[in-house]
Design a protein around this motif. Sequence first.
Motif, PDB file in Angstrom:
ATOM      1  N   GLN A 184       0.947  -1.145  -0.060  1.00 10.32           N
ATOM      2  CA  GLN A 184       0.050  -0.190   0.040  1.00 10.32           C
ATOM      3  C   GLN A 184       0.961   1.271  -0.118  1.00 10.32           C
ATOM      4  N   ASP A 185       1.125   1.987  -1.156  1.00 12.65           N
ATOM      5  CA  ASP A 185       1.844   2.913  -1.242  1.00 12.65           C
ATOM      6  C   ASP A 185       1.764   3.902  -2.555  1.00 12.65           C
ATOM      7  N   GLU A 186       2.490   4.909  -2.603  1.00 14.89           N
ATOM      8  CA  GLU A 186       2.285   5.856  -3.645  1.00 14.89           C
ATOM      9  C   GLU A 186       3.401   5.348  -4.853  1.00 14.89           C
ATOM     10  N   ILE A 187       2.833   4.866  -5.697  1.00 12.93           N
ATOM     11  CA  ILE A 187       3.630   4.047  -6.941  1.00 12.93           C
ATOM     12  C   ILE A 187       4.228   5.291  -8.017  1.00 12.93           C
ATOM     13  N   TYR A 188       5.413   5.492  -7.879  1.00 13.65           N
ATOM     14  CA  TYR A 188       6.161   6.478  -8.586  1.00 13.65           C
ATOM     15  C   TYR A 188       6.286   6.223 -10.030  1.00 13.65           C
ATOM     16  N   ASN A 189       6.158   7.279 -10.843  1.00 12.73           N
ATOM     17  CA  ASN A 189       6.634   7.249 -12.113  1.00 12.73           C
ATOM     18  C   ASN A 189       7.716   8.365 -12.220  1.00 12.73           C
TER      19      ASN A 189
END
Length: 314
Positions: free
Chosen positions: A160-165
């Motif tokens: 559960q996280d922010e999935i970076y681009n």
Amino acid sequence: MFTLGITLLGLAAASPALAMNVSNVLIYSYTAGFRHDSIPTAVAEMTRRGPDYGINFVNTEDMTMLTDEYFSQFDAMLLLSNTDEVFDAQARVAFQNYLDNGGNVVGVHAATDCMLNFTTMERTLGTQFAYHPEFTNATMIVADPSHPSTAGLPPRWRVQDEIYNFNHDPRALGAVVVLTADETSYVDTGDRSPAQGSPHPIAWYQERLKGSNSTGPVGRSWYTGLGHAAAAWKDDVFMGHIFGGITYVLASNTTRAMNPSATVGSLGPSYTPPPPAPTTTLDSPNSSAVRVLGGLSLIGSILVSSCLLVLHMA
């Protein structure tokens, strides 16, 4: 019989741990832009767990501390979710000198969103942050299970996280990606750039970080895009990921913790890590090898006892 018994018993003995120097790691958590609420928890958890790995963490958010003399104490610098301009002119020079002297760098989460006009930072971490979708549940895929930062992870790891681009593919700078995101496992309505490469990079390392100008020994770098929420820093699996990355860079042999001829790093006391905990037990359904070894050791013990009994009776 006596020799056989001793040999079999010796097979079950744990190998002695190797002594090493305590490593000093600087956690730099200053933010000039968005500030993650997880930063205090991250600092506290790394500091608490550090002694288990022979690591002494020092935390600062004081930019004026970043001088050549200050950097020279540390075997690695950990950039913790820094944002925007977190180095002044003096700190830029000192950071570059630290890299040129063999220093190591770990970057976590928003570290790729700081010093965007400082080429050394981009080359050291491998890329720059572009954007992220909403905080979400997503599946990470282990690309290299042999690396210390991924060795303890399941092949498909739900987070559960922010999935970076990212703006660029870190592989273009020679980075080796060890963890990727399964883009089908979450929703991202943003304009994802193909320039970040495929499969979607999340964690990677550079054996020789590209931000150094040295032609001699060069330290390592490791980066993970995960670590947004405070809860992650309380999770043992996630912390294994983090400490795997830290211990990887510390093993570069370019600082005093491992190399007494190095020019930066700690000169701390010796540290002997504890023996590794067993991964299986005699009661485990997957412990046939352990049961065989235990059986062989038991046979050895019986043989030794029998020999001693025969000698006593003679």
